[in-house]
Write a protein that holds these residues in place. Structure first.
Motif, mmCIF file in Angstrom:
data_model
loop_
_atom_site.group_PDB
_atom_site.id
_atom_site.type_symbol
_atom_site.label_atom_id
_atom_site.label_comp_id
_atom_site.label_asym_id
_atom_site.label_seq_id
_atom_site.Cartn_x
_atom_site.Cartn_y
_atom_site.Cartn_z
ATOM 1 N N ALA A 286 0.814 -1.211 0.000
ATOM 2 C CA ALA A 286 0.000 0.000 0.000
ATOM 3 C C ALA A 286 0.851 1.266 0.000
ATOM 4 O O ALA A 286 0.445 2.301 -0.535
ATOM 5 C CB ALA A 286 -0.928 -0.007 1.215
ATOM 6 N N ALA A 287 2.054 1.189 0.585
ATOM 7 C CA ALA A 287 2.880 2.393 0.746
ATOM 8 C C ALA A 287 3.999 2.510 -0.276
ATOM 9 O O ALA A 287 4.639 3.567 -0.372
ATOM 10 C CB ALA A 287 3.490 2.398 2.149
ATOM 11 N N GLU A 288 4.262 1.461 -1.066
ATOM 12 C CA GLU A 288 5.461 1.430 -1.899
ATOM 13 C C GLU A 288 5.543 2.590 -2.892
ATOM 14 O O GLU A 288 6.586 3.244 -3.013
ATOM 15 C CB GLU A 288 5.545 0.103 -2.649
ATOM 16 N N ALA A 289 4.479 2.850 -3.605
ATOM 17 C CA ALA A 289 4.525 3.911 -4.620
ATOM 18 C C ALA A 289 4.864 5.258 -3.986
ATOM 19 O O ALA A 289 5.672 6.031 -4.538
ATOM 20 C CB ALA A 289 3.190 3.984 -5.355
ATOM 21 N N GLU A 290 4.274 5.550 -2.837
ATOM 22 C CA GLU A 290 4.556 6.818 -2.162
ATOM 23 C C GLU A 290 5.993 6.866 -1.664
ATOM 24 O O GLU A 290 6.670 7.905 -1.775
ATOM 25 C CB GLU A 290 3.590 7.012 -0.994
ATOM 26 N N ILE A 291 6.480 5.757 -1.109
ATOM 27 C CA ILE A 291 7.866 5.706 -0.637
ATOM 28 C C ILE A 291 8.823 5.975 -1.792
ATOM 29 O O ILE A 291 9.734 6.814 -1.687
ATOM 30 C CB ILE A 291 8.168 4.328 -0.016
ATOM 31 N N ILE A 292 8.642 5.271 -2.906
ATOM 32 C CA ILE A 292 9.543 5.417 -4.051
ATOM 33 C C ILE A 292 9.485 6.837 -4.607
ATOM 34 O O ILE A 292 10.525 7.456 -4.889
ATOM 35 C CB ILE A 292 9.191 4.382 -5.134
ATOM 36 N N GLY A 293 8.283 7.380 -4.759
ATOM 37 C CA GLY A 293 8.151 8.732 -5.284
ATOM 38 C C GLY A 293 8.830 9.760 -4.402
ATOM 39 O O GLY A 293 9.546 10.656 -4.897
ATOM 40 N N HIS A 294 8.623 9.661 -3.105
ATOM 41 C CA HIS A 294 9.221 10.623 -2.168
ATOM 42 C C HIS A 294 10.744 10.518 -2.161
ATOM 43 O O HIS A 294 11.448 11.538 -2.241
ATOM 44 C CB HIS A 294 8.670 10.381 -0.765
ATOM 45 N N VAL A 295 11.262 9.294 -2.075
ATOM 46 C CA VAL A 295 12.711 9.118 -1.992
ATOM 47 C C VAL A 295 13.392 9.632 -3.258
ATOM 48 O O VAL A 295 14.396 10.350 -3.195
ATOM 49 C CB VAL A 295 13.049 7.634 -1.742
ATOM 50 N N ASN A 296 12.856 9.285 -4.419
ATOM 51 C CA ASN A 296 13.502 9.701 -5.668
ATOM 52 C C ASN A 296 13.378 11.201 -5.917
ATOM 53 O O ASN A 296 14.267 11.802 -6.534
ATOM 54 C CB ASN A 296 12.916 8.910 -6.837
ATOM 55 N N ALA A 297 12.305 11.807 -5.447
ATOM 56 C CA ALA A 297 12.126 13.248 -5.647
ATOM 57 C C ALA A 297 12.957 14.075 -4.671
ATOM 58 O O ALA A 297 13.511 15.113 -5.048
ATOM 59 C CB ALA A 297 10.650 13.610 -5.511
ATOM 60 N N ASP A 298 13.059 13.598 -3.425
ATOM 61 C CA ASP A 298 13.659 14.436 -2.377
ATOM 62 C C ASP A 298 15.001 13.925 -1.850
ATOM 63 O O ASP A 298 15.689 14.664 -1.144
ATOM 64 C CB ASP A 298 12.693 14.558 -1.194
ATOM 65 N N HIS A 299 15.360 12.695 -2.158
ATOM 66 C CA HIS A 299 16.578 12.131 -1.567
ATOM 67 C C HIS A 299 17.423 11.382 -2.593
ATOM 68 O O HIS A 299 18.049 10.368 -2.278
ATOM 69 C CB HIS A 299 16.198 11.203 -0.407
ATOM 70 N N ALA A 300 17.463 11.891 -3.815
ATOM 71 C CA ALA A 300 18.239 11.231 -4.866
ATOM 72 C C ALA A 300 19.724 11.185 -4.518
ATOM 73 O O ALA A 300 20.407 10.183 -4.809
ATOM 74 C CB ALA A 300 18.022 11.952 -6.198
ATOM 75 N N ASP A 301 20.238 12.239 -3.893
ATOM 76 C CA ASP A 301 21.650 12.250 -3.516
ATOM 77 C C ASP A 301 21.964 11.142 -2.510
ATOM 78 O O ASP A 301 23.026 10.504 -2.587
ATOM 79 C CB ASP A 301 22.040 13.606 -2.931
ATOM 80 N N ALA A 302 21.031 10.906 -1.601
ATOM 81 C CA ALA A 302 21.238 9.842 -0.610
ATOM 82 C C ALA A 302 21.259 8.474 -1.284
ATOM 83 O O ALA A 302 22.064 7.607 -0.923
ATOM 84 C CB ALA A 302 20.149 9.898 0.447
ATOM 85 N N MET A 303 20.392 8.265 -2.282
ATOM 86 C CA MET A 303 20.398 6.994 -3.002
ATOM 87 C C MET A 303 21.736 6.781 -3.707
ATOM 88 O O MET A 303 22.266 5.674 -3.745
ATOM 89 C CB MET A 303 19.249 6.946 -4.013
#
Length: 238
Positions: free
Chosen positions: A159-176
């Motif tokens: 249920a949460a995966e799409a939101e997690i992926i969207g948030h991380v890639n939009a706001d934390h790309a440097d961390a990835m």
């Protein structure tokens, strides 16, 4: 937290980019190389051609086994950790195919070149039992109930995966990018989070995919956040 045999086995299964599939016809065993992806519930996804011997054998006899193997820490190949998973194979129903095909392609992006060919179809192996060999002379048998992840965790992360992926890639790309640089086979570049499950996450850059193993199984989005924070701190400390 010490690693349980079931968690160790799931991490090996989810982290494998290839596996050996064992099928049979009229009692004659047959082995072939396959490229698995793993659904959050530990169902093993295989993109199979109807022209392949193993596909025809699965159509006649769905009972099969898969061998997943990690790297050997010593010269002796018997020191490699590995899991033999038994199960039942079946084509993925049409209603489930788009989401599961997207998950397969997140793990194997290069397969987009042939995934829509008419002779290819997505199959799923429903896990039965497993045997984990954690190294030389260290074997543990796992019943299905011991092996599978918690159903509630699977549902919560789905249920949460799409939101997690969207948030991380939009706001934390440097961390990835920092995390990926420290993973085996990683390096600099625009890495993206592409999949999450109770045991870890997948990061991708073009056709390369890396597996980030969690330190312990997670049950929800907060658990994923905690593991990503742990991973970025470890990457920066290294």
């Amino acid at each position: 937290m010490s690693e349980t045999p079931a968690f160790e086995a799931r991490r090996l299964i989810r982290g494998a980019l290839s596996a050996t599939l064992a099928t049979q016809a009229a009692g004659q065993p047959f082995a072939s190389l396959v490229t698995p992806a793993v659904a959050p519930d530990l169902g093993v996804l295989l993109l199979l051609s109807s022209l392949s011997e193993h596909t025809r054998q699965l159509q006649a006899e769905p009972r099969c086994a898969l061998l997943f193997q990690g790297p050997a820490p010593e010269a002796n190949p018997q020191t490699a950790p590995r899991v033999t998973l038994t199960g039942l194979a079946a084509p993925v129903p049409a209603a489930e195919a788009p989401a599961l095909k997207a998950r397969f392609l997140a793990r194997h992006p290069y397969a987009a070149l042939y995934a829509d060919f008419g002779d290819f179809a997505l199959w799923r192996v429903a896990p039965g039992a497993a045997q984990l060999v954690g190294g030389f002379a260290r074997a543990v048998r796992l019943r299905q109930a011991e092996l599978l992840p918690e159903a509630a965790a699977v549902a919560a992360l789905a249920a949460a995966e799409a939101e997690i992926i969207g948030h991380v890639n939009a706001d934390h790309a440097d961390a990835m990018a920092e995390i990926a640089a420290r993973l085996p086979g990683g390096g600099p570049g625009p890495w993206r989070l592409v999949a999450v499950d109770p045991d870890g996450a997948d990061l991708a850059r073009e056709e390369r995919v890396l597996r980030l193993n969690f330190s312990a199984p997670v049950a929800d989005a907060a658990g994923v956040r905690g593991e990503l924070i742990r991973a970025i701190r470890a990457a920066r400390a290294a």
